[in-house]
Design an enzyme around this catalytic site. Structure first.
Site, PDB file in Angstrom:
ATOM      1  N   SER A   1      49.761  33.837  27.884  1.00  0.00           N
ATOM      2  CA  SER A   1      48.447  33.228  27.633  1.00  0.00           C
ATOM      3  C   SER A   1      48.494  32.493  26.307  1.00  0.00           C
ATOM      4  CB  SER A   1      47.372  34.316  27.573  1.00  0.00           C
ATOM      5  OG  SER A   1      46.166  33.807  27.035  1.00  0.00           O
TER       6      SER A   1
ATOM      7  N   TYR B   1      44.089  42.371  24.238  1.00  0.00           N
ATOM      8  CA  TYR B   1      44.628  41.290  25.084  1.00  0.00           C
ATOM      9  C   TYR B   1      45.602  40.413  24.284  1.00  0.00           C
ATOM     10  CZ  TYR B   1      44.731  37.504  28.523  1.00  0.00           C
ATOM     11  OH  TYR B   1      45.135  36.568  29.440  1.00  0.00           O
TER      12      TYR B   1
HETATM   13  N1  LIG Z   1      42.276  33.220  34.053  1.00  0.00           N
HETATM   14  C1  LIG Z   1      42.647  32.809  32.856  1.00  0.00           C
HETATM   15  O1  LIG Z   1      41.910  32.061  32.176  1.00  0.00           O
HETATM   16  C2  LIG Z   1      43.977  33.219  32.282  1.00  0.00           C
HETATM   17  C3  LIG Z   1      44.431  32.537  31.143  1.00  0.00           C
HETATM   18  C4  LIG Z   1      45.652  32.903  30.589  1.00  0.00           C
HETATM   19  C5  LIG Z   1      46.421  33.875  31.177  1.00  0.00           C
HETATM   20  N2  LIG Z   1      45.961  34.528  32.277  1.00  0.00           N
HETATM   21  C6  LIG Z   1      46.800  35.579  32.837  1.00  0.00           C
HETATM   22  O2  LIG Z   1      47.039  35.337  34.204  1.00  0.00           O
HETATM   23  C7  LIG Z   1      47.294  36.563  34.875  1.00  0.00           C
HETATM   24  C8  LIG Z   1      46.446  36.628  36.143  1.00  0.00           C
HETATM   25  O3  LIG Z   1      45.090  36.645  35.774  1.00  0.00           O
HETATM   26  P1  LIG Z   1      43.930  36.043  36.690  1.00  0.00           P
HETATM   27  O4  LIG Z   1      43.135  35.149  35.822  1.00  0.00           O
HETATM   28  O5  LIG Z   1      44.488  35.521  37.952  1.00  0.00           O
HETATM   29  O6  LIG Z   1      43.053  37.364  36.899  1.00  0.00           O
HETATM   30  P2  LIG Z   1      42.641  38.174  38.233  1.00  0.00           P
HETATM   31  O7  LIG Z   1      42.093  37.256  39.265  1.00  0.00           O
HETATM   32  O8  LIG Z   1      41.792  39.278  37.714  1.00  0.00           O
HETATM   33  O9  LIG Z   1      44.023  38.742  38.764  1.00  0.00           O
HETATM   34  C9  LIG Z   1      44.675  39.819  38.158  1.00  0.00           C
HETATM   35  C10 LIG Z   1      45.729  40.337  39.132  1.00  0.00           C
HETATM   36  O10 LIG Z   1      46.471  41.376  38.485  1.00  0.00           O
HETATM   37  C11 LIG Z   1      46.552  42.464  39.388  1.00  0.00           C
HETATM   38  N3  LIG Z   1      46.677  43.733  38.681  1.00  0.00           N
HETATM   39  C12 LIG Z   1      45.876  44.226  37.690  1.00  0.00           C
HETATM   40  N4  LIG Z   1      46.290  45.449  37.340  1.00  0.00           N
HETATM   41  C13 LIG Z   1      47.384  45.737  38.119  1.00  0.00           C
HETATM   42  C14 LIG Z   1      48.240  46.853  38.221  1.00  0.00           C
HETATM   43  N5  LIG Z   1      48.077  47.929  37.455  1.00  0.00           N
HETATM   44  N6  LIG Z   1      49.244  46.789  39.123  1.00  0.00           N
HETATM   45  C15 LIG Z   1      49.408  45.723  39.926  1.00  0.00           C
HETATM   46  N7  LIG Z   1      48.633  44.612  39.862  1.00  0.00           N
HETATM   47  C16 LIG Z   1      47.629  44.639  38.971  1.00  0.00           C
HETATM   48  C17 LIG Z   1      45.257  42.415  40.199  1.00  0.00           C
HETATM   49  O11 LIG Z   1      45.448  43.041  41.459  1.00  0.00           O
HETATM   50  P3  LIG Z   1      44.877  44.486  41.893  1.00  0.00           P
HETATM   51  O12 LIG Z   1      43.590  44.697  41.177  1.00  0.00           O
HETATM   52  O13 LIG Z   1      44.742  44.357  43.377  1.00  0.00           O
HETATM   53  O14 LIG Z   1      45.946  45.446  41.500  1.00  0.00           O
HETATM   54  C18 LIG Z   1      45.119  40.916  40.393  1.00  0.00           C
HETATM   55  O15 LIG Z   1      45.852  40.501  41.502  1.00  0.00           O
HETATM   56  C19 LIG Z   1      46.988  37.675  33.872  1.00  0.00           C
HETATM   57  O16 LIG Z   1      48.196  38.151  33.315  1.00  0.00           O
HETATM   58  C20 LIG Z   1      46.166  36.966  32.815  1.00  0.00           C
HETATM   59  O17 LIG Z   1      46.259  37.571  31.553  1.00  0.00           O
HETATM   60  C21 LIG Z   1      44.759  34.222  32.849  1.00  0.00           C
END
Ligand SMILES: NC(=O)c1ccc[n+]([C@@H]2O[C@H](COP(=O)([O-])OP(=O)(O)OC[C@H]3O[C@@H](n4cnc5c(N)ncnc54)[C@H](OP(=O)(O)O)[C@@H]3O)[C@@H](O)[C@H]2O)c1
Length: 256
Positions: free
Chosen positions: A142, A155
């Site tokens: 991120s 985070y």
């Molecule tokens: N959205 C943004 O603005 C943004 C920006 C920078 C970086 N990111 C990064 O991108 C990544 C994905 O985030 P997102 O925005 O797509 O959020 P999201 O829609 O909340 O997706 C998070 C994913 O992580 C999985 N997860 C969480 N805990 C887990 C565990 N203990 N074991 C296995 N899977 C797990 C969840 O699946 P389950 O709940 O089904 O396990 C879900 O599929 C993250 O690392 C986040 O920090 C996001």
């Protein structure tokens, strides 16, 4: 010739958001996917969607915090589709928390999912990649990895750890045929950012962000930070004096 046909790709955090978006994009490009997350129903629906588009995918319900579960998931993927070519370590959580309400258990949880989870994912695929002399590890870190921002202590710390972890891996692995790509996204519309009242500059649509990430992985970029406008501001923050950084960061909290 396209990068993806018949590549075996393991994606963690595939049940929603970025992981789900990458899975659909890579599935339609011919990759054979192993989809890791805890929510079984969402994974099943995603497999059905990818298969209906002509792709191949396997649901691998697992918690990234469990080293054994991640090894078992990788073994199942290999048994079904063959050696794993690409790991996308994407699973992550990002709670909002003011320092005055610091919760040690929550901090440990964020570290366990974001950092130890990524390490468990790598451990499950790396020995085989080294033995084959080929492979690619992708970290979804991120822009929050670069410096601390308000209400995001756990985070930011976790993402700084993720980026450093994969950077060290890259140095160790470049002579062994395994490439490492570290992606630093800005704000993307997913469940992680949904419901936040604060303004998020240069907030991106998921599809646009997924296209950019897919290109960066195909080019085997060592580091890719986007969108460029926010990445430039964040990089400038790295060389700002602390008083200037603090004034700007305080005035621009992205979490309410
Ligand atoms: N959205 C943004 O603005 C943004 C920006 C920078 C970086 N990111 C990064 O991108 C990544 C994905 O985030 P997102 O925005 O797509 O959020 P999201 O829609 O909340 O997706 C998070 C994913 O992580 C999985 N997860 C969480 N805990 C887990 C565990 N203990 N074991 C296995 N899977 C797990 C969840 O699946 P389950 O709940 O089904 O396990 C879900 O599929 C993250 O690392 C986040 O920090 C996001």
């Amino acid at each position: 010739m396209s990068y993806w046909p018949d590549k075996v790709v393991m994606i963690t955090g595939a049940s929603s958001g970025i992981g789900r978006g990458l899975a659909v994009a890579l599935g339609t490009r011919g990759a054979k996917l192993g989809l890791v997350a805890r929510r079984v129903e969402q994974l099943g629906e995603l497999v059905a969607e990818i298969e209906s588009l002509g792709g191949k995918a396997l649901a691998l319900p697992a918690d990234v915090q469990s080293e054994n579960s991640m090894r078992a998931a990788a073994d199942e993927l290999r048994a079904q589709f063959g050696p794993i070519d690409v790991l996308i370590a994407n699973a992550g959580i990002g709670p909002t928390r003011d320092a005055a309400k610091l919760n040690a258990e929550e901090v440990a949880n964020v570290m366990n999912v974001n950092v130890i989870g990524a390490s468990n994912s790598v451990a499950a695929v790396l020995p085989e990649m080294i033995a084959r002399g080929q492979g690619q590890l992708v970290a979804i870190s991120s822009l929050a990895a670069y410096r601390g921002v308000p209400k995001s202590a756990a985070y930011c710390a976790s993402k700084a750890a993720v980026s450093s972890f994969f950077e060290s891996l890259r140095l160790d692995l470049e002579s062994r045929g395994v490439d490492v790509t570290i992606i630093h996204p800005g704000f993307i519309k997913t469940a992680l950012t949904a419901g936040r009242g604060a303004q998020m500059p240069f907030l991106m649509e998921l599809d646009d962000a997924v296209k950019k990430m897919v290109r960066a992985i195909e080019k085997r970029r060592k580091r890719y930070s986007f969108p460029w406008q926010l990445a430039t501001i964040v990089r400038a923050g790295m060389i700002m004096p602390i008083w200037m950084y603090d004034r700007i960061a305080r005035a621009n909290s992205f979490r309410e």
